[in-house]
Design a protein around this motif. Structure first.
Motif, PDB file in Angstrom:
ATOM      1  N   ASP A  66       0.860  -1.179   0.000  1.00  0.00           N
ATOM      2  CA  ASP A  66       0.000   0.000   0.000  1.00  0.00           C
ATOM      3  C   ASP A  66       0.899   1.232   0.000  1.00  0.00           C
ATOM      4  OD1 ASP A  66      -1.854   1.978   0.367  1.00  0.00           O
ATOM      5  OD2 ASP A  66      -2.785   1.091   2.149  1.00  0.00           O
ATOM      6  N   ALA A  67       0.787   2.025  -1.062  1.00  0.00           N
ATOM      7  CA  ALA A  67       1.606   3.242  -1.143  1.00  0.00           C
ATOM      8  C   ALA A  67       1.110   4.304  -0.173  1.00  0.00           C
ATOM      9  CB  ALA A  67       1.585   3.786  -2.572  1.00  0.00           C
ATOM     10  N   GLU A  68      -0.063   4.073   0.394  1.00  0.00           N
ATOM     11  CA  GLU A  68      -0.702   5.049   1.291  1.00  0.00           C
ATOM     12  C   GLU A  68      -0.801   6.410   0.617  1.00  0.00           C
ATOM     13  OE1 GLU A  68       1.520   4.726   4.938  1.00  0.00           O
ATOM     14  OE2 GLU A  68       0.841   2.680   5.295  1.00  0.00           O
ATOM     15  N   SER A  69      -1.151   6.343  -0.671  1.00  0.00           N
ATOM     16  CA  SER A  69      -1.231   7.563  -1.475  1.00  0.00           C
ATOM     17  C   SER A  69      -2.672   7.939  -1.798  1.00  0.00           C
ATOM     18  CB  SER A  69      -0.452   7.361  -2.781  1.00  0.00           C
ATOM     19  OG  SER A  69      -0.875   6.169  -3.414  1.00  0.00           O
ATOM     20  N   PHE A  70      -3.607   7.034  -1.510  1.00  0.00           N
ATOM     21  CA  PHE A  70      -4.983   7.262  -1.952  1.00  0.00           C
ATOM     22  C   PHE A  70      -5.839   7.830  -0.823  1.00  0.00           C
ATOM     23  CE2 PHE A  70      -9.326   5.874  -3.049  1.00  0.00           C
ATOM     24  CZ  PHE A  70      -9.407   6.480  -4.284  1.00  0.00           C
ATOM     25  N   SER A  71      -6.578   8.890  -1.152  1.00  0.00           N
ATOM     26  CA  SER A  71      -7.499   9.487  -0.171  1.00  0.00           C
ATOM     27  C   SER A  71      -8.845   8.789  -0.269  1.00  0.00           C
ATOM     28  CB  SER A  71      -7.667  10.981  -0.452  1.00  0.00           C
ATOM     29  OG  SER A  71      -6.426  11.629  -0.402  1.00  0.00           O
ATOM     30  N   TRP A  72      -9.107   7.865   0.641  1.00  0.00           N
ATOM     31  CA  TRP A  72     -10.319   7.059   0.576  1.00  0.00           C
ATOM     32  C   TRP A  72     -11.542   7.900   0.914  1.00  0.00           C
ATOM     33  CZ3 TRP A  72      -9.696   2.403  -1.494  1.00  0.00           C
ATOM     34  CH2 TRP A  72      -8.413   1.830  -1.454  1.00  0.00           C
ATOM     35  N   ASP A  73     -12.586   7.723   0.101  1.00  0.00           N
ATOM     36  CA  ASP A  73     -13.880   8.321   0.402  1.00  0.00           C
ATOM     37  C   ASP A  73     -14.664   7.256   1.166  1.00  0.00           C
ATOM     38  OD1 ASP A  73     -16.525   9.054   0.400  1.00  0.00           O
ATOM     39  OD2 ASP A  73     -16.598   9.627  -1.721  1.00  0.00           O
ATOM     40  N   PHE A  74     -14.819   7.448   2.478  1.00  0.00           N
ATOM     41  CA  PHE A  74     -15.380   6.378   3.304  1.00  0.00           C
ATOM     42  C   PHE A  74     -16.888   6.200   3.130  1.00  0.00           C
ATOM     43  CE2 PHE A  74     -11.406   7.601   5.496  1.00  0.00           C
ATOM     44  CZ  PHE A  74     -10.732   6.416   5.278  1.00  0.00           C
ATOM     45  N   ASP A  75     -17.540   7.166   2.458  1.00  0.00           N
ATOM     46  CA  ASP A  75     -18.956   6.954   2.101  1.00  0.00           C
ATOM     47  C   ASP A  75     -19.045   5.976   0.942  1.00  0.00           C
ATOM     48  OD1 ASP A  75     -19.949   8.642   4.003  1.00  0.00           O
ATOM     49  OD2 ASP A  75     -19.700  10.425   2.722  1.00  0.00           O
ATOM     50  N   ARG A  76     -18.046   6.036   0.100  1.00  0.00           N
ATOM     51  CA  ARG A  76     -18.028   5.182  -1.085  1.00  0.00           C
ATOM     52  C   ARG A  76     -17.422   3.805  -0.762  1.00  0.00           C
ATOM     53  NH1 ARG A  76     -15.415   7.092  -6.830  1.00  0.00           N
ATOM     54  NH2 ARG A  76     -16.185   5.338  -8.072  1.00  0.00           N
ATOM     55  N   TYR A  77     -16.341   3.804  -0.031  1.00  0.00           N
ATOM     56  CA  TYR A  77     -15.678   2.544   0.352  1.00  0.00           C
ATOM     57  C   TYR A  77     -16.072   2.222   1.794  1.00  0.00           C
ATOM     58  CZ  TYR A  77     -13.118   3.346  -3.936  1.00  0.00           C
ATOM     59  OH  TYR A  77     -12.802   3.584  -5.247  1.00  0.00           O
ATOM     60  N   LYS A  78     -17.303   1.720   1.923  1.00  0.00           N
ATOM     61  CA  LYS A  78     -17.921   1.593   3.254  1.00  0.00           C
ATOM     62  C   LYS A  78     -17.184   0.602   4.151  1.00  0.00           C
ATOM     63  CE  LYS A  78     -22.594   3.219   2.325  1.00  0.00           C
ATOM     64  NZ  LYS A  78     -22.215   4.003   1.145  1.00  0.00           N
ATOM     65  N   ALA A  79     -16.601  -0.451   3.553  1.00  0.00           N
ATOM     66  CA  ALA A  79     -15.905  -1.450   4.369  1.00  0.00           C
ATOM     67  C   ALA A  79     -14.706  -0.836   5.087  1.00  0.00           C
ATOM     68  CB  ALA A  79     -15.449  -2.624   3.504  1.00  0.00           C
ATOM     69  N   LEU A  80     -14.237   0.301   4.570  1.00  0.00           N
ATOM     70  CA  LEU A  80     -13.074   0.939   5.191  1.00  0.00           C
ATOM     71  C   LEU A  80     -13.477   1.978   6.241  1.00  0.00           C
ATOM     72  CD1 LEU A  80     -10.605   1.513   2.200  1.00  0.00           C
ATOM     73  CD2 LEU A  80     -10.616  -0.330   3.867  1.00  0.00           C
ATOM     74  N   ALA A  81     -14.787   2.276   6.279  1.00  0.00           N
ATOM     75  CA  ALA A  81     -15.245   3.352   7.171  1.00  0.00           C
ATOM     76  C   ALA A  81     -14.816   3.143   8.629  1.00  0.00           C
ATOM     77  CB  ALA A  81     -16.759   3.516   7.051  1.00  0.00           C
ATOM     78  N   PRO A  82     -14.899   1.899   9.181  1.00  0.00           N
ATOM     79  CA  PRO A  82     -14.451   1.727  10.574  1.00  0.00           C
ATOM     80  C   PRO A  82     -12.966   2.034  10.779  1.00  0.00           C
ATOM     81  CG  PRO A  82     -15.725  -0.182   9.826  1.00  0.00           C
ATOM     82  CD  PRO A  82     -15.464   0.659   8.628  1.00  0.00           C
ATOM     83  N   PHE A  83     -12.238   2.118   9.675  1.00  0.00           N
ATOM     84  CA  PHE A  83     -10.796   2.387   9.788  1.00  0.00           C
ATOM     85  C   PHE A  83     -10.480   3.830   9.381  1.00  0.00           C
ATOM     86  CE2 PHE A  83     -11.608  -2.035   9.112  1.00  0.00           C
ATOM     87  CZ  PHE A  83     -10.835  -2.644  10.083  1.00  0.00           C
ATOM     88  N   GLY A  84     -11.536   4.635   9.313  1.00  0.00           N
ATOM     89  CA  GLY A  84     -11.416   6.009   8.823  1.00  0.00           C
ATOM     90  C   GLY A  84     -10.365   6.826   9.540  1.00  0.00           C
ATOM     91  N   LYS A  85     -10.170   6.547  10.827  1.00  0.00           N
ATOM     92  CA  LYS A  85      -9.217   7.381  11.580  1.00  0.00           C
ATOM     93  C   LYS A  85      -7.777   7.191  11.083  1.00  0.00           C
ATOM     94  CE  LYS A  85      -8.354   4.197  15.414  1.00  0.00           C
ATOM     95  NZ  LYS A  85      -8.472   3.915  16.832  1.00  0.00           N
ATOM     96  N   TYR A  86      -7.550   6.130  10.298  1.00  0.00           N
ATOM     97  CA  TYR A  86      -6.196   5.903   9.786  1.00  0.00           C
ATOM     98  C   TYR A  86      -5.941   6.637   8.459  1.00  0.00           C
ATOM     99  CZ  TYR A  86      -5.964   2.318  13.364  1.00  0.00           C
ATOM    100  OH  TYR A  86      -5.981   1.667  14.562  1.00  0.00           O
TER     101      TYR A  86
END
Ligand SMILES: *Cc1c(COP(=O)(O)O)cnc(C)c1O
Length: 246
Positions: free
Chosen positions: A55-75
């Motif tokens: 993971d390049a940690e370069s992508f700004s995740w939209d947590f409304d769109r990528y819901k499975a990642l929402a619980p990890f939003g603080k990261y």
């Protein structure tokens, strides 16, 4: 490479297994996530099944769109990697055994050496077979191949370790494969040994005609994953098999 991040709001995910980290650095070229089957070139000896996600940690995740990642939003940009390491790895148990990790690390130490030998072997074998009029050979550095320029720019001028040839008919493809003495028939790639397979009846058995055509897989296609053998052994093995069977 187009910047998929800004244009479509989706991460650029790249399977770089066949390119290997030695030939291509996808993150420098704009990839957000890079995956490798480390069972192949990274391991090198075909003795452990495993995979890697970088993971390049370069992508700004939209947590409304990528819901499975929402619980990890603080990261933030690390959300995907943290989810993989906790949610997926810990809960699904897809954890690499220490011994297989050891085999991968042992193999990885010679990745660069192997890739140089493999690319040189593949190039010389593909070029030799391309001179046989009955065969159609596909390999990125061959003249006329649409990826020639790209391999020059992005692959350190190498073509990788895999090429295909069309033998003229399914029977001829089988005959050539059966005649080879050094190359083994196996579905793996990235081994020390040269491996051949008939993709249409194996890897692509569940694909439609159209999917095969788009992948360049025909009834007479043979895929070759070149190993580290001396080209002076490989080339006569293939040319003799082809001379006998075509
Ligand atoms: C083999 C392969 C995979 C699957 O990897 P395994 O280690 O067999 O699970 C994925 N992508 C590519 C390009 C491969 O060659």
């Amino acid at each position: 490479m187009p910047d998929s991040r800004t244009r479509y709001g989706i991460p650029l995910v790249l399977d770089s297994t066949t390119a290997t980290p030695y030939l291509v650095k996808p993150i420098e070229l704009g990839a957000d996530l890079v995956i490798h089957s480390s069972s192949k070139y990274i391991n090198g000896g075909g003795n452990a099944v495993s995979g890697v996600i970088v993971d390049a940690e370069s992508f700004s995740w939209d947590f409304d769109r990528y819901k499975a990642l929402a619980p990890f939003g603080k990261y933030g940009k690390m959300a995907y990697g943290v989810r993989m390491a906790t949610d997926v790895r810990e809960n699904l148990g897809c954890c690499l055994s220490p011994f297989h990790a050891f085999l991968n690390i042992l193999g990885m130490e010679t990745l660069g050496l192997r890739m140089e030998q493999i690319c040189e072997g593949a190039r010389s074998l593909a070029e030799t077979l391309a001179r046989i009029p009955e065969l159609q050979v596909r390999y990125p550095t061959l003249p006329g191949n649409p990826y020639r320029e790209l391999s020059e720019k992005q692959f350190r001028g190498r073509g990788g370790g895999i090429f295909t040839f069309r033998a003229g008919s399914k029977q001829k493809a089988f005959d050539v494969m059966n005649h080879l003495r050094y190359a083994a028939r196996a579905s793996n790639i990235g081994d020390l040994r040269t491996l051949v397979i008939h993709p249409a009846s194996t890897l692509y058995i569940h694909s439609s005609e159209e999917e095969r055509r788009r992948a360049g897989v025909f009834d007479d296609t043979v895929r070759v994953s070149v190993g580290i053998e001396d080209p002076d052994d490989l080339i006569p093995d293939f040319t003799e098999a082809i001379r006998c069977c075509l």
